[in-house]
Write a protein that holds these residues in place. Structure first.
Motif, PDB file in Angstrom:
ATOM      1  N   ILE A  39     -12.188  -4.759  10.765  1.00  0.00           N
ATOM      2  CA  ILE A  39     -11.737  -4.026   9.576  1.00  0.00           C
ATOM      3  C   ILE A  39     -12.199  -2.572   9.658  1.00  0.00           C
ATOM      4  CG2 ILE A  39     -11.785  -3.890   7.069  1.00  0.00           C
ATOM      5  CD1 ILE A  39     -12.216  -6.877   6.950  1.00  0.00           C
ATOM      6  N   LEU A  42      -9.852  -0.775  11.894  1.00  0.00           N
ATOM      7  CA  LEU A  42      -8.580  -0.496  11.215  1.00  0.00           C
ATOM      8  C   LEU A  42      -8.744   0.666  10.230  1.00  0.00           C
ATOM      9  CD1 LEU A  42      -5.643  -1.170  10.528  1.00  0.00           C
ATOM     10  CD2 LEU A  42      -6.478  -2.902   8.939  1.00  0.00           C
ATOM     11  N   ALA A  43      -9.856   0.618   9.466  1.00  0.00           N
ATOM     12  CA  ALA A  43     -10.083   1.689   8.480  1.00  0.00           C
ATOM     13  C   ALA A  43     -10.195   3.033   9.182  1.00  0.00           C
ATOM     14  CB  ALA A  43     -11.342   1.389   7.660  1.00  0.00           C
ATOM     15  N   LEU A  46      -6.797   4.237  10.119  1.00  0.00           N
ATOM     16  CA  LEU A  46      -6.055   4.692   8.940  1.00  0.00           C
ATOM     17  C   LEU A  46      -6.550   6.050   8.467  1.00  0.00           C
ATOM     18  CD1 LEU A  46      -5.686   1.433   6.805  1.00  0.00           C
ATOM     19  CD2 LEU A  46      -3.958   2.602   8.156  1.00  0.00           C
ATOM     20  N   PHE A  47      -7.887   6.227   8.434  1.00  0.00           N
ATOM     21  CA  PHE A  47      -8.424   7.500   7.945  1.00  0.00           C
ATOM     22  C   PHE A  47      -7.989   8.640   8.857  1.00  0.00           C
ATOM     23  CE2 PHE A  47     -12.092   5.074   5.765  1.00  0.00           C
ATOM     24  CZ  PHE A  47     -11.294   4.892   4.643  1.00  0.00           C
ATOM     25  N   ALA A  50      -4.145   9.171   8.284  1.00  0.00           N
ATOM     26  CA  ALA A  50      -3.922   9.769   6.963  1.00  0.00           C
ATOM     27  C   ALA A  50      -4.446  11.199   6.932  1.00  0.00           C
ATOM     28  CB  ALA A  50      -4.606   8.929   5.880  1.00  0.00           C
ATOM     29  N   VAL A  53      -1.932  13.488   8.763  1.00  0.00           N
ATOM     30  CA  VAL A  53      -0.717  13.715   7.982  1.00  0.00           C
ATOM     31  C   VAL A  53      -1.034  14.630   6.792  1.00  0.00           C
ATOM     32  CG1 VAL A  53       1.118  12.638   6.644  1.00  0.00           C
ATOM     33  CG2 VAL A  53       0.243  11.500   8.679  1.00  0.00           C
ATOM     34  N   LEU A 100       4.454   3.900   8.863  1.00  0.00           N
ATOM     35  CA  LEU A 100       4.003   2.770   8.047  1.00  0.00           C
ATOM     36  C   LEU A 100       4.294   1.444   8.733  1.00  0.00           C
ATOM     37  CD1 LEU A 100       5.052   4.170   4.599  1.00  0.00           C
ATOM     38  CD2 LEU A 100       2.740   3.513   5.257  1.00  0.00           C
ATOM     39  N   VAL A 103       1.492   0.963  11.100  1.00  0.00           N
ATOM     40  CA  VAL A 103       0.281   0.612  10.353  1.00  0.00           C
ATOM     41  C   VAL A 103       0.340  -0.846   9.896  1.00  0.00           C
ATOM     42  CG1 VAL A 103      -0.885   0.982   8.140  1.00  0.00           C
ATOM     43  CG2 VAL A 103      -0.298   2.937   9.585  1.00  0.00           C
ATOM     44  N   PHE A 104       1.517  -1.256   9.404  1.00  0.00           N
ATOM     45  CA  PHE A 104       1.652  -2.621   8.899  1.00  0.00           C
ATOM     46  C   PHE A 104       1.441  -3.635  10.025  1.00  0.00           C
ATOM     47  CE2 PHE A 104       4.372  -6.351   8.046  1.00  0.00           C
ATOM     48  CZ  PHE A 104       3.711  -6.821   6.920  1.00  0.00           C
ATOM     49  N   SER A 107      -2.154  -3.884  10.986  1.00  0.00           N
ATOM     50  CA  SER A 107      -2.952  -4.564   9.968  1.00  0.00           C
ATOM     51  C   SER A 107      -2.690  -6.067   9.981  1.00  0.00           C
ATOM     52  CB  SER A 107      -2.680  -3.968   8.583  1.00  0.00           C
ATOM     53  OG  SER A 107      -1.476  -4.462   8.054  1.00  0.00           O
TER      54      SER A 107
ATOM     55  N   MET B 326       3.679  -0.980   1.150  1.00  0.00           N
ATOM     56  CA  MET B 326       3.815   0.135   2.091  1.00  0.00           C
ATOM     57  C   MET B 326       5.198   0.762   1.998  1.00  0.00           C
ATOM     58  SD  MET B 326       1.721  -0.827   5.435  1.00  0.00           S
ATOM     59  CE  MET B 326       0.091  -1.525   5.290  1.00  0.00           C
ATOM     60  N   PHE B 369      -2.537   8.327   0.064  1.00  0.00           N
ATOM     61  CA  PHE B 369      -3.124   7.871   1.332  1.00  0.00           C
ATOM     62  C   PHE B 369      -4.138   6.767   1.104  1.00  0.00           C
ATOM     63  CE2 PHE B 369      -1.823  12.175   2.991  1.00  0.00           C
ATOM     64  CZ  PHE B 369      -0.867  11.664   3.854  1.00  0.00           C
ATOM     65  N   VAL B 379      -8.328  -3.995   5.012  1.00  0.00           N
ATOM     66  CA  VAL B 379      -9.139  -2.935   4.419  1.00  0.00           C
ATOM     67  C   VAL B 379      -9.333  -3.206   2.930  1.00  0.00           C
ATOM     68  CG1 VAL B 379      -9.302  -0.456   3.960  1.00  0.00           C
ATOM     69  CG2 VAL B 379      -8.430  -1.262   6.153  1.00  0.00           C
TER      70      VAL B 379
END
Lengths: 342, 604
Positions: A39, A42-43, A46-47, A50, A53, A100, A103-104, A107, B326, B369, B379
């Motif tokens: 996790i 993954l976080a 994502l950070f 994000a 972007v 996305l 990302v999906f 995850s 999403m 975000f 998460v």
């Protein structure tokens, strides 16, 4: 508008300082299980995505603000011929959709890992030695930890041998609570009338914190627990100690025991092998073996035990133990008894 | 230029709004009701803000006892309830009330008396809810009130009864209001205004009203079940007696997630008006903004269980709700891109409404975000129910909705009062707000990752949360100063503000074709529009011409006292239901029916 850039500088500094603070203490980013590690990975992804972007879009926004707000004559509406408007719309619909989708999928791969029990190295006996069933029962405002295969019932401290996969089932005795230790991995709610399950493989020896994270009433803030991961041998000796019957009392402790058995205590507490079989409060058979009590909010010292018996509400207001208005002598005897329950 | 002179001729003196207090009790004019909504909900904003300051004072350092845990739980419950139900929703409804009929070229809402009833139901619902503070204890189970903590065993005061019935009252008001907006928008657009020529704010209000119509019933059912459980021991949510605690959550979030869009779509509408006007450009992607708004509204009903990833649904269910959540990010980013693109090549006029709009886009994006991180199931399992969520929801609802509300207040204040708010004070407020807001809520992301659960009344000194908490408390007081600056601005500008003509910002839409403030009847004759931007593209004279076609100074103001009577009756009945006191229930119902009979037989 430059002042906006200036104003955001302390904010960036703040993030940096906080990140450093985060590195120094228990958090989502100091995992002790492959589940929590995945996790955290993954976080992090994502950070980063994000963040990139955000920098691009916010940068564009601020650039436009700077570029188009100065050096141009004020007046009537500016008109810019926008060709290919449809193409632009399609492009910026597709771009986030693609990001996305990725990302999906990532995850979901991780979710699949989290809900799958890791394969044990061996089969049969070897496999079962690597897994440990733990039943967690959440109460207002403390945690009961049962080891059904080992015949152990304890409170507020979950012991586990390093390397074991914990098959945790979570229940509630009253309202909804949530079982969470950030270093172990994701939380899971304790819901009345329902058994929820989760899996953690503990890989690092240590003493870690956890806490109820679903609002559950007055003492929600003080519903803590400890996760104690120890070497196999140490865990085995802990198991032997917990499986032993309650200690035999002598002297002051014996009179304390008598008081306990004749008093209101047995209505709520269990001492294995005695008439005390209450289940509203924690099982106290090996109370003295625990490092903390009262939802893991108090160090298990003589001082704190005495204070607790004088007035349970003074140490942890709102908890369900009534003030029994004990005399100082009674309190000393009961404290002797509790301290002897090793 | 000519246009401005024309629209000023009918300017209505500000004094009209100060003639009589009684007038406000019986008014059915959409602009009066809009002002009532905006001022009443702003008062609730201040109350909810004071509650937030108490929360921040309590959390400033470990083991603090500014308030007891019992009081703390009431305060944070009422903070959430107030900000959602008594501030954000009604103030947006207030804007919609004032602006939508003007944008449509209509004289009023479709059902003016129903409109007044909506307002009084909201106000009395809020007052009933707040009276619980002095009647033995406010609600204390959080604004989403998870069962079974709301049962009489765990919440023995009448607080939760007041909560269930107070929410029910405001909910009835919202539903009636939503019906009114749908009917108004579909039927009362002026000549020439097809759906795809309608202003974007009105479009987002239409989508919002439809969301309210479909979402509110779930909350209504939930509140009634909760009331029955507490009052008559009907154990809908009690597992030991065969009930299902999760049922509450499904029903609540089936309302609660669309509610988030109910609070953000009108904000999108405000931003979609402000950005083009202050970029001096037409909006980029008019149709894309409408279609993405509809998509958000529709998808908003398919994501509710992303609030429930840790209640033990199956991984498949988690996956589906994660995917839907999403997908919503796509139409949302489309809107952001369109706003940014609108600025491209424009001549930006960085007045206060535009500052708040730029602040909105920036802060809301951060909330978006963090929303995506919460939409990924793994998460979410770590950070849900922590301060990370508190940070996320405030970036969306404060950095988003509240910034947009201030953009709207600065944008339409000249229309509502005939005077500008001070630009200097406005810029000051904006920078205080940006600073205070980020100081308060940015560190909360970190705290969540560090393991701080939400809704804890204090924490031990050996945690590492203390420093960030102290910083956040400072930030919250800077926000309070910013709100104080706004109130000062309003107080100064109401009396001495620079006078504004009918079209002070060079607006694009019809509300700027009438004087500031507009006459009671808005338009003497329905204007005819031929484009999406009637004030930009058409010969301004043709719009104004319609306006001055006849002398209409003697159109009577219609009033009615019965909407107030109906809402008052329901309020009385609610006290009877809380205390199960039949005489009071019957009295309340009698007043309510008298009001309805009055409404039906009132001569029009």
């Amino acid at each position: 508008m430059l002042s906006f850039v200036r104003a955001t500088r302390p904010a960036l500094l703040l993030i940096l300082i906080s990140a450093l603070a985060l590195a120094g203490c228990e958090s989502v980013f100091t995992p002790i299980s492959p589940q929590a590690q995945s996790i955290a990975n993954l976080a992090t992804i994502l950070f980063v995505v994000a963040g990139l972007v955000f920098v691009v879009v916010e940068g564009t926004l601020l650039y436009f603000v700077l570029r188009f707000s100065r050096g141009r004559p004020a007046g009537e509406t500016a008109e810019v011929e926008t060709k290919n408007e449809r193409r632009i719309e399609i492009a910026w619909t597709a771009a986030p959709a693609v990001v996305l989708a990725i990302v999906f999928i990532v995850s979901m791969v991780i979710l699949r890992f989290l809900v799958t029990q890791p394969a044990a190295p061996g089969m049969g006996a070897a496999a079962s030695a690597q897994t440990l069933n733990v039943r967690v029962v959440a109460h207002q405002w403390w945690w009961e930890f049962d080891y059904p295969d080992l015949g152990i019932v304890t409170a507020n401290e979950m012991h586990a041998p390093v390397g074991a996969t914990l098959l945790v089932s979570v229940e509630s005795a009253d309202v909804i609570h949530s079982f969470w230790s950030p270093v172990l991995g994701g939380k899971i709610d304790a819901i009345p009338g329902q058994i929820n399950r989760t899996i953690y493989t503990v890989t690092k020896v240590g003493d870690y914190g956890g806490q109820c994270s679903e609002f559950c009433g007055v003492d929600h803030a003080f519903m803590l627990f400890r996760v104690i991961v120890e070497p196999r041998a140490q865990f085995d000796s802990w198991v032997r100690q917990q499986q032993a019957p309650a200690a035999t009392m002598t002297g002051h402790a014996a009179s304390g025991e008598q008081m306990f058995m004749n008093g209101a205590c047995i209505g709520c507490h269990t001492i294995n092998g005695t008439i005390a079989r209450g289940t509203l409060g924690p099982n106290l058979t090996h109370f003295a073996s625990r490092g903390t009590f009262a939802g893991s909010t108090q160090q298990n010292t003589r001082d704190n035990i005495v204070k607790w018996l004088e007035d349970p509400q003074a140490l942890k207001s709102g908890n369900l133990m009534p003030n029994l208005h004990l005399t100082p002598d009674q309190i000393q005897a009961l404290a002797d008894y509790l301290e002897s329950l090793r | 230029m000519q246009r401005n002179m024309l629209v000023d001729a009918q300017a209505l003196p500000l004094q009209r709004y100060q003639t009589s207090v009684l007038r406000w009790l019986v008014t059915t004019n959409h602009k009066d009701i809009g002002l009532l909504y905006i001022s009443a909900s702003f008062l609730f904003f201040i109350v909810g803000g004071v509650e937030a300051l108490v929360i921040r004072l309590q959390l400033a350092e470990p083991n603090s006892r500014v308030v007891s845990p019992e009081v703390y739980n009431q305060i944070f419950t009422m903070h959430g309830t107030t900000m959602i139900f008594l501030f954000a929703m009604p103030i947006l409804v207030g804007f919609a009330n004032y602006i939508v009929p003007l944008q449509l070229g209509a004289r009023d809402m479709a059902f003016p008396r129903l409109n007044a009833m909506s307002f009084w139901l909201f106000l009395f619902g809020g007052l009933v809810l707040y009276s619980s503070f002095v009647l033995g204890g406010a609600p204390d189970a959080g604004w989403f009130a998870y069962a079974p903590l709301t049962g009489t065993d765990y919440s023995p005061t009448h607080g939760m009864d007041f909560w269930a019935l107070g929410i029910l009252m405001t909910g009835v008001g919202s539903t009636l209001g939503a019906i009114n907006f749908v009917v108004t928008i579909l039927n009362m657009r002026t000549r020439g205004m097809s759906m795809l020529k309608m202003p974007l704010f009105s479009w987002q209000i239409l989508v919002t009203a439809i969301l309210i119509l479909f979402a509110m019933p779930a909350l209504t059912v939930d509140a009634i079940l909760l009331y029955f459980e507490r009052a008559f021991r009907a154990p809908f949510f009690l597992a030991q007696q065969g009930g299902q605690p999760i049922l509450w959550q499904h029903l609540f979030w089936f309302f609660g997630h669309p509610e988030v869009y109910i609070l953000i779509l009108p904000a999108f509408g405000i931003i979609s008006e402000v950005v083009p006007v202050f970029s001096r450009r037409r909006i980029f992607g008019y149709a894309a903004i409408i279609y993405s708004g509809i998509a958000i509204g529709f998808l908003g009903f398919t994501v509710w269980a992303h609030h429930m990833f840790v209640v033990g649904l199956s991984p498949i269910a988690d996956a589906i709700f994660s995917l839907d959540s999403m997908i919503i990010a796509v139409p949302t980013s489309i809107k952001i891109f369109n706003w940014v693109a609108t600025m491209w090549g424009g001549r930006l006029n960085l007045k206060t409404p535009m500052l708040f709009a730029i602040g909105f886009i920036s802060m809301f994006m951060i909330g978006g975000f963090s929303g995506i991180t919460l939409a990924t199931v793994p998460v979410d399992w770590q950070v849900t129910d922590t301060y990370y969520v508190v940070a996320h929801l405030h970036y969306v609802l404060f950095g988003g909705t509240v910034f947009a509300i201030f953009a709207g207040l600065y944008y339409w204040f000249p229309k509502m009062t005939g005077r500008f708010l001070s630009e200097k004070i406005g810029a000051l407020q904006f920078w205080f707000m940006v600073l205070g807001f980020n100081l308060t809520f940015l560190p909360m992301h970190i705290q969540g990752l560090m393991g701080m659960p939400r809704r804890i009344y204090t924490y031990a000194a050996n945690t590492s949360w203390g420093d960030l908490n102290f910083l956040e408390t400072i930030g919250s007081f800077i926000i309070a100063i910013a709100v104080g600056i706004f109130l000062w601005n309003v107080a100064v500008s109401m009396r001495r503000g620079r006078p504004a003509d009918g079209d002070p910002w060079h607006g694009h839409t019809l509300e700027w074709a009438v004087s500031s403030p507009p006459p009671g009847y808005n338009f003497a004759v329905a204007p005819i529009v031929h484009s999406r931007w009637p004030l930009l593209e058409e010969n301004p004279d043709s719009v104004a011409e319609a306006h001055f076609a006849t002398d209409v100074t003697d159109i009577p103001e219609e009033t009615s006292v019965f909407p107030l009577v109906v809402a008052f009756g329901l309020g009385v009945a609610v006290y009877g239901l809380v205390y199960l006191y039949p005489v009071l229930i019957l009295l309340g119902v009698a007043i309510l029916f008298a009001g309805i009979v009055g409404l039906v037989y009132e001569p029009r």
